[in-house]
Design a protein around this motif. Structure first.
Motif, PDB file in Angstrom:
ATOM      1  N   GLU A 144      -4.347   4.320  21.145  1.00 45.69           N
ATOM      2  CA  GLU A 144      -5.775   4.505  20.927  1.00 45.69           C
ATOM      3  C   GLU A 144      -6.003   5.828  20.224  1.00 45.69           C
ATOM      4  N   ASN A 145      -6.607   5.747  19.048  1.00 43.91           N
ATOM      5  CA  ASN A 145      -6.901   6.932  18.252  1.00 43.91           C
ATOM      6  C   ASN A 145      -5.656   7.797  18.040  1.00 43.91           C
ATOM      7  N   ALA A 146      -4.551   7.152  17.689  1.00 43.66           N
ATOM      8  CA  ALA A 146      -3.296   7.862  17.437  1.00 43.66           C
ATOM      9  C   ALA A 146      -3.257   8.295  15.971  1.00 43.66           C
ATOM     10  N   TYR A 147      -2.926   9.545  15.748  1.00 41.55           N
ATOM     11  CA  TYR A 147      -2.885  10.091  14.402  1.00 41.55           C
ATOM     12  C   TYR A 147      -1.446  10.274  13.943  1.00 41.55           C
ATOM     13  N   LEU A 148      -1.197   9.919  12.710  1.00 41.60           N
ATOM     14  CA  LEU A 148       0.070  10.189  12.056  1.00 41.60           C
ATOM     15  C   LEU A 148      -0.267  10.750  10.681  1.00 41.60           C
ATOM     16  N   SER A 149       0.063  12.001  10.494  1.00 39.33           N
ATOM     17  CA  SER A 149      -0.222  12.640   9.227  1.00 39.33           C
ATOM     18  C   SER A 149       0.882  13.645   8.937  1.00 39.33           C
ATOM     19  N   PRO A 150       1.424  13.609   7.736  1.00 40.52           N
ATOM     20  CA  PRO A 150       1.053  12.718   6.646  1.00 40.52           C
ATOM     21  C   PRO A 150       1.622  11.315   6.853  1.00 40.52           C
ATOM     22  N   LYS A 151       1.049  10.386   6.151  1.00 37.88           N
ATOM     23  CA  LYS A 151       1.529   9.001   6.200  1.00 37.88           C
ATOM     24  C   LYS A 151       2.621   8.819   5.150  1.00 37.88           C
ATOM     25  N   PRO A 152       3.562   7.915   5.412  1.00 38.10           N
ATOM     26  CA  PRO A 152       4.593   7.689   4.404  1.00 38.10           C
ATOM     27  C   PRO A 152       3.996   7.020   3.165  1.00 38.10           C
ATOM     28  N   ASP A 153       4.441   7.473   2.001  1.00 40.59           N
ATOM     29  CA  ASP A 153       3.930   6.917   0.751  1.00 40.59           C
ATOM     30  C   ASP A 153       5.043   6.895  -0.281  1.00 40.59           C
ATOM     31  N   PRO A 154       5.597   5.721  -0.534  1.00 38.21           N
ATOM     32  CA  PRO A 154       5.266   4.427   0.043  1.00 38.21           C
ATOM     33  C   PRO A 154       5.860   4.273   1.438  1.00 38.21           C
ATOM     34  N   MET A 155       5.435   3.234   2.128  1.00 33.94           N
ATOM     35  CA  MET A 155       5.971   2.964   3.461  1.00 33.94           C
ATOM     36  C   MET A 155       7.430   2.536   3.344  1.00 33.94           C
ATOM     37  N   PRO A 156       8.274   2.988   4.265  1.00 31.56           N
ATOM     38  CA  PRO A 156       9.656   2.495   4.264  1.00 31.56           C
ATOM     39  C   PRO A 156       9.675   0.992   4.516  1.00 31.56           C
ATOM     40  N   PRO A 157      10.587   0.282   3.885  1.00 29.71           N
ATOM     41  CA  PRO A 157      10.704  -1.144   4.190  1.00 29.71           C
ATOM     42  C   PRO A 157      11.184  -1.345   5.622  1.00 29.71           C
ATOM     43  N   ILE A 158      10.725  -2.431   6.213  1.00 28.90           N
ATOM     44  CA  ILE A 158      11.139  -2.781   7.570  1.00 28.90           C
ATOM     45  C   ILE A 158      12.020  -4.026   7.504  1.00 28.90           C
ATOM     46  N   MET A 159      13.210  -3.902   8.071  1.00 33.14           N
ATOM     47  CA  MET A 159      14.126  -5.027   8.201  1.00 33.14           C
ATOM     48  C   MET A 159      14.154  -5.397   9.680  1.00 33.14           C
ATOM     49  N   ILE A 160      14.018  -6.671   9.973  1.00 34.82           N
ATOM     50  CA  ILE A 160      14.032  -7.112  11.367  1.00 34.82           C
ATOM     51  C   ILE A 160      15.310  -7.884  11.628  1.00 34.82           C
TER      52      ILE A 160
END
Length: 175
Positions: free
Chosen positions: A142-158
Motif C-alpha cells: 500500500e502506497n509503496a514507493y520505488l524511485s528511481p524506476k527501472p527504464d527500461p524494465m528488466p525482462p522477467i523470465m518465469i
C-alpha cells in the motif's frame, strides 16, 4: 570460491558469451552439504560490478525466499548498477528440503504458482506505479514507493512447471 566464479565470468564475457546465469539454491538436490553454493543475488550483484557487457540472469529466484516488493527494489538497484543488464528469472520453488531447512513454509504446488503470479504483479506494480498498491490473496502493498524506476524494465523470465496453472502464468506475465 568467489574468486573462481569471478574469473569464470570474466573469461565468459571476454570469450563473447551473451549472458551469465546463477541458480538460486540453498542446498544441493540431494540435501547434502552446501559447500560451493553461494547466495545467488549477492553473487550476481558482485558480478554486475566485475563485468561490463554480459547480461546477468537469475535461473530462477525462488519466489518464497524474498518479498516481491523488496525484490522489485533489489532488481532495480542491480539493473542500475549493471547498466541495464539484468534478466529477472523468478520461479515458484520446488525443493522442499530448502524450504524446511531454512524455515520457509512449503505450500502446495498450486499455491506456490498462485503466489508466484501475485509476486510478478507486485514487482510490475512497483516498477510502473507511483505509489504502488496491490491487494492479493498472498501479497499486499500500500502506497509503496520505488524511485528511481527501472527504464527500461528488466525482462522477467518465469520458471515453473505444470500445464494447467504454470503455463498460464508464463503466458500472461513473462517476457
Amino acid at each position: 570460491s568467489y574468486s573462481e566464479i569471478r574469473t569464470t565470468a570474466l573469461a565468459a564475457e571476454e570469450s563473447g558469451f551473451d549472458s551469465i546465469w546463477l541458480y538460486d539454491h540453498l542446498l544441493f538436490r540431494n540435501e547434502g552439504p552446501t559447500a560451493g553454493i553461494w547466495e545467488c543475488w549477492t553473487t550476481l550483484s558482485a558480478l554486475a560490478e566485475a563485468t561490463k557487457r554480459v547480461e546477468l540472469g537469475t535461473l530462477v529466484l525462488c519466489n518464497a525466499f524474498r518479498n516481491p516488493a523488496l525484490l522489485a527494489k533489489m532488481a532495480t538497484t542491480l539493473d542500475e548498477v549493471s547498466g541495464g543488464r539484468l534478466i529477472l528469472g523468478l520461479g515458484a520453488g520446488w525443493h522442499e528440503a530448502e524450504y524446511r531447512s531454512y524455515g520457509f513454509e512449503y505450500p502446495s504446488p498450486a499455491t506456490r504458482i498462485r503466489q508466484l503470479e501475485e509476486a510478478v504483479q507486485v514487482i510490475r506494480a512497483m516498477w510502473t506505479e507511483t505509489p504502488a498498491t496491490f491487494s492479493g490473496r498472498y501479497y499486499q502493498i500500500e502506497n509503496a514507493y520505488l524511485s528511481p524506476k527501472p527504464d527500461p524494465m528488466p525482462p522477467i523470465m518465469i520458471g515453473a512447471s505444470g500445464e494447467q496453472l504454470a503455463l498460464r502464468v508464463v503466458a500472461k506475465h513473462a517476457d
